[in-house]
Design a protein around this motif. Structure first.
Motif, PDB file in Angstrom:
ATOM      1  N   UNK A  12       8.466  -5.308   0.580  1.00  0.00           N
ATOM      2  CA  UNK A  12       9.777  -4.683   0.244  1.00  0.00           C
ATOM      3  C   UNK A  12       9.933  -4.249  -1.100  1.00  0.00           C
ATOM      4  N   UNK A  13      10.767  -3.243  -1.110  1.00  0.00           N
ATOM      5  CA  UNK A  13      11.205  -2.554  -2.216  1.00  0.00           C
ATOM      6  C   UNK A  13      12.677  -2.879  -2.499  1.00  0.00           C
ATOM      7  N   UNK A  14      13.089  -3.226  -3.676  1.00  0.00           N
ATOM      8  CA  UNK A  14      14.597  -3.447  -3.738  1.00  0.00           C
ATOM      9  C   UNK A  14      15.254  -2.222  -4.989  1.00  0.00           C
ATOM     10  N   UNK A  24       7.437   1.547   6.529  1.00  0.00           N
ATOM     11  CA  UNK A  24       6.961   1.573   8.148  1.00  0.00           C
ATOM     12  C   UNK A  24       5.588   1.457   8.099  1.00  0.00           C
ATOM     13  N   UNK A  25       4.851   1.925   7.283  1.00  0.00           N
ATOM     14  CA  UNK A  25       3.299   2.154   7.433  1.00  0.00           C
ATOM     15  C   UNK A  25       2.779   0.628   7.242  1.00  0.00           C
ATOM     16  N   UNK A  32       4.042  -4.898  14.384  1.00  0.00           N
ATOM     17  CA  UNK A  32       3.312  -6.148  13.928  1.00  0.00           C
ATOM     18  C   UNK A  32       2.999  -6.015  12.523  1.00  0.00           C
ATOM     19  N   UNK A  33       2.842  -6.837  11.666  1.00  0.00           N
ATOM     20  CA  UNK A  33       2.661  -6.737  10.341  1.00  0.00           C
ATOM     21  C   UNK A  33       0.872  -6.358  10.442  1.00  0.00           C
ATOM     22  N   UNK A  34       0.373  -5.373   9.811  1.00  0.00           N
ATOM     23  CA  UNK A  34      -1.117  -4.900   9.678  1.00  0.00           C
ATOM     24  C   UNK A  34      -1.924  -6.038   9.099  1.00  0.00           C
ATOM     25  N   UNK A  35      -3.058  -6.422   9.679  1.00  0.00           N
ATOM     26  CA  UNK A  35      -3.921  -7.200   9.087  1.00  0.00           C
ATOM     27  C   UNK A  35      -4.438  -7.022   7.530  1.00  0.00           C
TER      28      UNK A  35
END
Length: 88
Positions: A12-14, A24-25, A32-35
């Motif tokens: 996350x970027x604040x 999104x990448x 699903x969160x990438x491995x």
């Protein structure tokens, strides 16, 4: 989603005006969160430091592309180097 970012499970970027952003990448097509993501965040931190890491390239390959392609070993090797010397 915010709780996942706080626990280093999601990137996350604040920003000053728009609150938190979640690129999104870091997720696959199924959402699903990438491995390897959580392990990288544990090594380099979250927020802007992680943004700098994922924006950096090694051998012509951006670290976020390593994440997308599933090159977990290569990604973690870069994260360890980044963390050990603040490479980049």
């Amino acid at each position: 989603v915010h709780k996942a970012a706080i626990a280093n499970k999601l990137f996350a970027l604040e920003g000053a005006k728009r609150g938190f952003r979640y690129p999104q990448w870091q997720l696959d097509d199924a959402g699903v969160r990438r491995k390897g993501l959580q392990e990288v965040l544990d090594l380099v931190g979250n927020g802007w430091e992680a943004w700098r890491f994922f924006s950096a390239s090694a051998e012509g390959i951006p670290n976020r592309e390593r994440l997308r392609s599933g090159d977990v070993e290569g990604l973690l090797a870069r994260a360890r180097l980044w963390n050990s010397s603040h490479f980049g």
